[in-house]
Design an enzyme around this catalytic site. Structure first.
Site, mmCIF file in Angstrom:
data_model
loop_
_atom_site.group_PDB
_atom_site.id
_atom_site.type_symbol
_atom_site.label_atom_id
_atom_site.label_comp_id
_atom_site.label_asym_id
_atom_site.label_seq_id
_atom_site.Cartn_x
_atom_site.Cartn_y
_atom_site.Cartn_z
ATOM 1 N N GLY A 59 0.822 -1.200 0.000
ATOM 2 C CA GLY A 59 0.000 0.000 0.000
ATOM 3 C C GLY A 59 0.853 1.245 0.000
ATOM 4 N N VAL B 143 1.874 -5.147 3.850
ATOM 5 C CA VAL B 143 1.479 -6.272 4.696
ATOM 6 C C VAL B 143 1.829 -7.560 3.965
ATOM 7 C CG1 VAL B 143 -0.396 -7.353 5.975
ATOM 8 C CG2 VAL B 143 -0.390 -4.877 5.638
ATOM 9 N N GLY C 131 -7.936 -0.507 -8.442
ATOM 10 C CA GLY C 131 -6.708 -0.848 -7.739
ATOM 11 C C GLY C 131 -6.623 -2.335 -7.432
ATOM 12 N N ASP D 97 -5.492 -3.788 -4.818
ATOM 13 C CA ASP D 97 -5.927 -4.102 -3.452
ATOM 14 C C ASP D 97 -7.440 -4.266 -3.371
ATOM 15 O OD1 ASP D 97 -6.151 -1.381 -4.092
ATOM 16 O OD2 ASP D 97 -5.880 -0.728 -2.014
#
Length: 274
Positions: free
Chosen positions: A15, A20, A118, A120
């Site tokens: 990010g 993570v 995106g 994510d």
């Protein structure tokens, strides 16, 4: 679950603020891939492939974890994503699956420009699948540098959403424009009515942000033709847990777990095609 691939599987979610990572391995009883280790690091766009490999080796050694045999990567922070792909290829002999709308044919991205979604947010779509039982829609609230509201429909449909300024970004903007205001921890105060500057700031930044989230969720639900379940993830979700009235579930590992499920789906599709 795919049998011809080596484990553990490394999931890397890069990010703008945090990166993570998680390791997933087959459960001894069910064979389902489950997360065995997770780590959260500050995103540093200056790191080169060798830096990233050294960082990953250190995390593995500290945790006593096995080096990855496969990997899936989601990045919204170029060129760090490409550097991570190189690090995995050069130091771990792993060709990572990079998440994008173009390589997920089973996902329907119902945006004006589907390629603009995106990576994510696509991972969140997979992670939210288990919450859709009994619902036509799910709304994932992902608290990061920005706060994303992802509206997901049954059948892996990404319908759209909302992008709002992240809570920490809002706080930093306030502190930078008002020199006399002290920098504070984003924690919920005991009451909404502040008795000092710190208390008042915490009330505005935390309770005010929670009301924004609740208000947007009510608007989103009002535009859907069937009930929607809501799921929160991301670092700031822990602060708002129990404060937001419109959020049904809190799931810290939703994005990583979604990446694991996405990888399994892609490997099964590849094996069936082969």
């Amino acid at each position: 679950m795919p049998e011809r691939h080596r484990f553990p599987l490394l999931a890397v979610d890069i990010g703008n603020t945090s990166t993570v990572l998680g390791l997933a391995e087959p459960h001894p009883g069910t064979g389902e891939l489950t997360l065995s280790h997770t780590w959260r690091l500050r995103t540093n766009r200056e790191l080169l492939p060798d830096d990233l490999a050294l960082q990953l080796y250190s995390l593995l050694n500290l945790s006593g974890a096995t080096a990855p045999g496969s990997a899936v990567l989601s990045s919204v922070a170029p060129p760090l994503g490409q550097n991570y792909l190189l690090a995995l290829r050069q130091h771990f002999a792993v060709e990572a699956l990079e998440v994008s709308a173009e390589n997920l044919p089973e996902v329907s991205v119902e945006l004006d420009q589907p390629s603009a979604v995106g990576a994510d947010r696509l991972c969140n779509l997979y992670g939210a699948g288990r919450y859709l039982e009994g619902y036509e829609y799910a709304v994932v609230v992902d608290f990061g540098t920005s706060t994303n509201f992802d509206v997901i429909g049954r059948g892996r449909r990404f319908l759209g959403g909302v992008l709002a300024t992240g809570a920490q970004v809002s706080a930093d903007a306030l502190f930078s424009r008002a020199a006399k205001l002290p920098r504070i921890a984003l924690e919920a105060p005991a009451t909404a009515i502040g008795k000092n500057t710190v208390h008042a700031l915490q009330s505005g930044l935390v309770f005010g942000y929670a009301e924004m989230v609740d208000g947007l969720l009510r608007r989103i639900r009002g535009e859907l033709d069937a009930p929607a379940v809501t799921v929160a993830t991301g670092g700031f979700a822990r602060t708002l847990q129990g404060i937001c009235r419109e959020i049904n579930h809190y799931d810290e590992t939703l994005t990583l777990r979604g990446m694991v499920e996405l990888w399994v789906s892609q490997m099964q599709t590849t094996e069936q095609a082969g």
